[in-house]
Design an enzyme around this catalytic site. Structure first.
Site, short mmCIF file in Angstrom:
data_model
loop_
_atom_site.label_atom_id
_atom_site.label_comp_id
_atom_site.label_asym_id
_atom_site.label_seq_id
_atom_site.Cartn_x
_atom_site.Cartn_y
_atom_site.Cartn_z
N ARG A 50 0.86 -1.19 0.00
CA ARG A 50 0.00 0.00 0.00
C ARG A 50 0.89 1.24 0.00
O ARG A 50 1.30 1.75 1.03
CB ARG A 50 -0.90 -0.03 1.24
CG ARG A 50 -1.76 1.18 1.45
CD ARG A 50 -2.89 1.31 0.46
NE ARG A 50 -3.79 0.17 0.47
CZ ARG A 50 -4.56 -0.19 -0.56
NH1 ARG A 50 -4.54 0.50 -1.68
NH2 ARG A 50 -5.34 -1.26 -0.48
N ARG B 122 1.78 -6.81 -9.24
CA ARG B 122 2.09 -6.20 -7.94
C ARG B 122 2.18 -7.25 -6.83
O ARG B 122 2.57 -6.91 -5.71
CB ARG B 122 1.06 -5.12 -7.59
CG ARG B 122 -0.35 -5.64 -7.37
CD ARG B 122 -1.28 -4.53 -6.92
NE ARG B 122 -2.64 -4.98 -6.67
CZ ARG B 122 -3.55 -4.26 -6.03
NH1 ARG B 122 -3.25 -3.05 -5.59
NH2 ARG B 122 -4.76 -4.72 -5.84
N HIS C 205 0.96 2.95 -10.43
CA HIS C 205 -0.02 3.39 -9.42
C HIS C 205 0.71 4.26 -8.37
O HIS C 205 0.82 3.87 -7.20
CB HIS C 205 -0.64 2.15 -8.77
CG HIS C 205 -1.90 2.41 -8.01
ND1 HIS C 205 -2.02 3.38 -7.05
CD2 HIS C 205 -3.11 1.80 -8.08
CE1 HIS C 205 -3.24 3.35 -6.56
NE2 HIS C 205 -3.92 2.40 -7.17
N ASP D 66 -11.84 9.76 -7.50
CA ASP D 66 -11.39 8.57 -8.24
C ASP D 66 -11.80 8.73 -9.70
O ASP D 66 -12.92 8.39 -10.08
CB ASP D 66 -12.04 7.32 -7.61
CG ASP D 66 -11.38 6.02 -8.07
OD1 ASP D 66 -10.55 6.06 -9.01
OD2 ASP D 66 -11.73 4.96 -7.50
N GLU E 284 -1.62 8.55 -11.50
CA GLU E 284 -1.18 7.24 -11.97
C GLU E 284 -1.20 7.17 -13.50
O GLU E 284 -2.24 6.95 -14.10
CB GLU E 284 -2.13 6.18 -11.41
CG GLU E 284 -2.44 6.33 -9.93
CD GLU E 284 -3.67 5.51 -9.48
OE1 GLU E 284 -4.03 4.53 -10.15
OE2 GLU E 284 -4.27 5.87 -8.46
N GLN F 36 -8.45 -7.72 -8.73
CA GLN F 36 -8.24 -6.27 -8.94
C GLN F 36 -6.76 -5.96 -9.17
O GLN F 36 -5.90 -6.39 -8.40
CB GLN F 36 -8.78 -5.57 -7.68
CG GLN F 36 -8.22 -4.21 -7.39
CD GLN F 36 -9.28 -3.11 -7.43
OE1 GLN F 36 -10.32 -3.26 -8.06
NE2 GLN F 36 -9.02 -2.02 -6.77
C1 BG6 Z 1 -7.02 3.24 -7.90
C2 BG6 Z 1 -8.44 3.02 -8.32
O1 BG6 Z 1 -6.19 3.24 -9.02
O2 BG6 Z 1 -6.63 2.20 -7.02
C3 BG6 Z 1 -9.34 2.94 -7.09
O3 BG6 Z 1 -8.85 4.06 -9.18
C4 BG6 Z 1 -8.83 1.89 -6.13
O4 BG6 Z 1 -10.66 2.67 -7.49
C5 BG6 Z 1 -7.36 2.18 -5.83
O5 BG6 Z 1 -9.61 1.92 -4.96
C6 BG6 Z 1 -6.71 1.21 -4.84
O6 BG6 Z 1 -6.84 -0.10 -5.24
P1 BG6 Z 1 -6.31 -1.27 -4.33
O7 BG6 Z 1 -6.65 -2.55 -5.04
O8 BG6 Z 1 -4.82 -1.07 -4.21
O9 BG6 Z 1 -6.98 -1.14 -2.99
#
Ligand code: BG6
Length: 302
Positions: A57, A87, A162, A206, A267, A82
């Site tokens: 994170r 990653r 990201h 977002d 990003e 997701q």
């Molecule tokens: C961003 C998205 O790039 O990543 C968001 O636009 C998302 O919608 C965020 O919540 C974080 O994603 P994750 O999977 O790392 O919690």
């Protein structure tokens, strides 16, 4: 020592300034820290896991082969979690390619990805080689990705850096040069044209800005000063994200809980559609981050 390979991390130190460094975790090839002349430029959650148990994170997570969660059940990326598997895979450290500016490379191919994750993308039939190049200059960090189709079958992918930037106070932070850009607001699930000459932040944000002219530099501005300039090569889109109070509260690895005040994700990526690669083809994209400089206002008639 300009490049140090510790077991799990690689640290680059600029030969002319030892307070300019970048630290990359091999897991996810995730940049964890970029210090420019001693000042940290990236936000990393105090609760981030760096032991390979889940994606990091903060810093610069790498998103491949899908951005977000695919909604089209007929697309080969649909079963993937997701933001895909780049990653959450251990990348191979290839070594140093230049001493000044210090530059290193990492690679990801199917051998490094878990068989469970591989099966979720085209039944594991795709073969690929990803090479990440990280180059550290004074006042500048470049991350470049090359994707090669090393197999027989054509595939489609998204790519995204990201990047989590550290900001002193999000309520005083602005981002410019997105005016008149088409964007998809992920919170409203609506597409519209951005009309703010400068974006400010006062709630969850977002948005995916689509196909933005490469001449546009996004500047993160705080108290009238440019913190960071974001320049893109072959990455047409940009996601701008801040989870604000409720969303960050729901993320166990987001700490401290008021950390949303000190971060902003801008990003660069290719996420509004897919890059298609035939057998043997290669594609590259890069983000170039520079520190400071003057505010440059770019409308559509600059
Ligand atoms: C961003 C998205 O790039 O990543 C968001 O636009 C998302 O919608 C965020 O919540 C974080 O994603 P994750 O999977 O790392 O919690």
């Amino acid at each position: 020592m300009p490049v140090e390979d510790n077991d799990s991390q690689v640290v680059l130190t600029h030969p002319e300034d030892n307070s300019t460094t970048v630290t990359i975790l091999k897991y996810g090839a995730n940049v964890l820290s970029w210090k420019n002349k001693g000042k940290e430029q990236l936000w990393l959650s105090e609760g981030a896991k760096v032991d390979g148990s889940k994606p990091v994170r903060g810093g610069i997570p790498l998103v491949f082969p899908v951005f977000g969660k695919q909604k089209d059940a007929n697309h080969p990326t649909f079963p993937l979690p997701q933001h895909g598997f780049a990653r959450s895979s251990e990348w191979e450290f290839l070594g140093q390619t230049s001493a000044n500016p210090p530059t290193v490379q990492f690679a990801l191919s199917p051998e490094q990805v878990s068989s469970e994750a591989l099966k979720l993308w085209g039944n594991g039939d795709y073969d690929f080689t990803l090479i990440l190049t990280v180059s550290l200059e004074l006042d500048k960090l470049t991350t470049e990705i090359e994707v090669e189709n090393a197999g027989e079958k054509e595939f489609e992918f998204n790519w995204l850096f990201h990047t989590y930037f550290r900001v002193p106070d999000i309520t005083d932070t602005l981002v410019n040069n997105l005016i008149d850009q088409k964007c998809f607001d992920q919170l409203l699930a609506e597409e519209y044209v951005e009309k703010s000459p400068i974006i400010s932040f006062h709630e969850e944000f977002d948005r995916i800005y689509k196909k933005v002219d490469y001449g546009k530099t996004f500047q993160i501005i705080e108290f009238g000063k440019v913190l960071i300039n974001v320049v893109r090569k072959n990455l047409p889109d940009a996601v701008v994200w801040n989870p604000w109070i409720k969303k960050s509260d729901g993320m166990a690895d987001f700490l401290p809980k008021n950390g949303y005040l000190n971060m902003l994700c801008v990003e660069p990526g290719n996420v509004s559609d897919f890059v298609k690669l035939q057998k043997g083809e290669k594609w590259t994209g890069a983000q170039i981050l520079t520190v400071g400089g003057e505010i440059k206002v770019q409308s559509n008639i600059y």
